[in-house]
Structure formats: C-alpha cells, structure tokens
Write an enzyme that holds these catalytic residues in place. Structure first.
Site, short mmCIF file in Angstrom:
data_model
loop_
_atom_site.label_atom_id
_atom_site.label_comp_id
_atom_site.label_asym_id
_atom_site.label_seq_id
_atom_site.Cartn_x
_atom_site.Cartn_y
_atom_site.Cartn_z
CG HIS A 197 -4.63 5.24 3.95
ND1 HIS A 197 -4.16 4.52 3.56
CD2 HIS A 197 -3.74 5.69 5.22
CE1 HIS A 197 -3.34 4.36 3.28
NE2 HIS A 197 -2.10 5.10 4.53
CD GLU A 222 0.61 6.35 5.41
OE1 GLU A 222 1.52 6.85 6.62
OE2 GLU A 222 -0.52 5.77 5.47
CB CYS A 226 -9.44 4.66 0.46
SG CYS A 226 -7.70 5.04 1.43
CB CYS A 231 -3.28 0.02 -1.87
SG CYS A 231 -3.79 1.85 -2.75
CG ASN A 232 -9.75 0.51 -2.70
OD1 ASN A 232 -10.77 -0.33 -2.59
ND2 ASN A 232 -8.75 0.85 -0.79
CG ASP A 281 -2.20 1.74 1.39
OD1 ASP A 281 -2.57 1.85 0.29
OD2 ASP A 281 -1.87 1.45 3.03
CB SER A 282 0.54 4.67 -0.89
OG SER A 282 -0.95 4.93 0.37
CE1 TYR A 333 1.84 4.54 -3.75
CE2 TYR A 333 1.14 2.82 -3.97
CZ TYR A 333 1.88 2.96 -4.17
OH TYR A 333 3.38 2.22 -3.54
N GLY A 334 -3.76 8.50 -3.96
CA GLY A 334 -4.35 9.21 -4.64
C GLY A 334 -4.45 10.13 -5.38
N1 DGL Z 1 -4.84 2.68 0.64
C1 DGL Z 1 -4.78 3.76 -0.53
C2 DGL Z 1 -6.25 3.42 -1.18
O1 DGL Z 1 -6.52 2.28 -1.06
C3 DGL Z 1 -4.13 4.72 -0.88
C4 DGL Z 1 -3.93 6.01 -0.35
C5 DGL Z 1 -3.13 7.08 -1.25
O2 DGL Z 1 -2.21 6.51 -0.84
O3 DGL Z 1 -3.97 7.44 -1.98
O4 DGL Z 1 -6.59 3.55 -1.58
#
Ligand code: DGL
Length: 262
Positions: free
Chosen positions: A186, A152, A184, A71-72, A7-8, A39-40
């Site tokens: 998170h 985070e 997500c 991670c979605n 994941d990120s 990542y988003g």
């Molecule tokens: N936890 C991640 C997800 O499920 C990524 C979140 C991110 O880095 O923006 O999308």
C-alpha cells in the site's frame, strides 16, 4: 498465463501497476480481501487461513498457473505453506527490499516502513539478520498501524495521513536516512507524501518490478509466450474504493464483488 494476485485491499495494485509495463498475453484475477483488511493487525494464523482460502478459490474458479502474493504481510505468514500445498503452482511473494536499500544508501541509514505483523514476523528477522552483516548500515524500523486504512479510505493526501507520516518519519529525517523501504504494497501510494515529509533526495524502494521480472522468468520456463493483450479483473470480498482503483490503474479494469466460502 492465468495469474492470481491477492492483497488485503488496494495495495497489491501497485504490483499490478509494475506488471502492466512488461507482462503480456495473460489474464490477471486480482482479489482485494477488503472483508478481512487490514491484515497487518491480524494474527499469523488468521492471515494464513485467508491466504489459503483465496488461493484455493483462484485455483477452483480460474485455474491459475501462477500466484502472486502482493502483500508483504501475507507473504510473511503464508508463503512457505502455499509452496508446500501447491507444488505445481508458480508462487511468488513480496518481501521488503532491504537488500537493494543496503546497496543504495550512501549515508548508511535506511528506514523500513511496514505493517506490525510484517516487522514481528520471523521472515523479516531472518532477512535482516542475513543482510546486516554485509554492510555497516543502521535500520530505522517503523510499524505504521492505521496507514493502510487511510489509503483504503482514499485519504492519500489528507492532513491526517500527513500527520501520521510526520510522526513516524521524524527520527528518520533527523538521522539522515536517505533510503526508505516501503515494506507494504500500500505504501507506494503515499510515496509522494513521504518524500515531502523527508525534505531530501530519497530512494524509495518497492519491489513490483522485481516481481514482474521473476514472474516472466518462471512463466516462460513453463511455456508462457509474452505477447498479446493483458486482461485484468478485480474482485473484492467487501466494498472497495473504485476511485482509488482507477487512480492506480488508469485504464479500465472490471470490478466485481465476491464471497469466498470457508
Ligand atoms: N498491503 C499489505 C502488505 O503489503 C497488507 C496491508 C494490511 O492489510 O495491513 O503488507
């Protein structure tokens, strides 16, 4: 079974949390790509490159049998490529649980919280197009830029996190949304705050258990015996909030920092 998960950052640990309950006799190598988080808010091309680099690293260094994209956002950008590039690897992605949400809602109003990249992705559009014809449901979609960074930083119960959620959830609260998809990995970490802001009985949907179940099915088909200890090592590509790691996993997890070569 050797399982690579990435994941990120810390979000994918909510998937690990679900796996701990059922997966045995395995070794988990978790990569938190904190150097490139969030990542988003990156382009699909960048997210694809991070995903390919991490997967190659996990194969080269740890000879993984299974990869879980926890991670979605990375699933949306990379899962098809990963399946094509690594045909003999078990590859499992994470998608917003729209289907169970549509089945569970009684008000017919479903909220979807996800990163901007996930909501913009073709994969999400295809998912909602194929499901929305099944039942008369209104979807309240909300991108949550900045929420991953709050989590985070460890700002799970902080005033600023609550204020962000107040703003995003207000239309859902006013429109009797009774089911919210946490799109997500998170976001389950702020599940309690979401429940408080919504001030009602709420179904919160995340897919960690479904992922663990799928892993066991595919793993056992390839000879995995689900018995024995589960060892977890967490690697991060930059600093990581160790307090949150122990808040999520409780038990001892070894934490190491690594660099992934391009
Ligand atoms: N936890 C991640 C997800 O499920 C990524 C979140 C991110 O880095 O923006 O999308």
């Amino acid at each position: 079974m050797k399982i690579g998960i990435f994941d990120s950052g810390l979000g994918g640990l909510t998937v690990v949390q679900a796996m701990i309950k059922s997966v045995k006799g395995a070794e988990i190598f978790y990569i938190a790509d904190t150097k490139n988080a969030p990542y988003g808010e990156k382009t699909p091309e960048q997210i694809l490159q991070y995903s390919l680099d991490i997967t190659q690293y996990l194969i080269d260094l740890h000879q993984i049998d299974a990869l879980i994209v926890a991670c979605n956002t990375a699933t949306s950008a990379a899962i098809q490529h990963l399946r094509i590039c690594y045909p003999s690897l078990i590859v499992i992605g994470t998608e917003p649980g729209i289907k169970p949400a549509i089945e569970l809602t009684t008000t017919g109003k479903v909220g979807v919280l996800a990163t901007p990249a996930t909501l913009k992705g073709d994969k999400y559009q295809q998912l909602t197009d194929s499901l929305s014809s099944q039942k008369d449901v209104v979807l309240f979609e909300q991108a949550c830029p900045g929420l991953v960074e709050q989590i985070e930083k460890g700002e799970i119960h902080s005033h600023s996190t609550k204020m962000m959620l107040e703003m995003w959830l207000a239309p859902m609260r006013e429109n009797s949304v009774d089911t919210i998809v946490l799109g997500c990995t998170h976001y389950p970490l702020v599940g309690e705050v979401i429940e408080k802001v919504m001030q009602r009985d709420l179904n919160l949907i995340h897919t960690g258990e479904a992922i663990a179940k799928r892993l066991l099915t595919l793993g056992q088909e390839k000879g995995h015996v689900n018995h024995g200890d589960l060892k977890i090592t967490l690697y991060s590509t930059d600093a990581i909030n160790k307090k949150i790691v122990s808040y999520i996993l409780e038990e001892h997890t070894e934490v190491k920092q690594i660099a992934i070569q391009k």
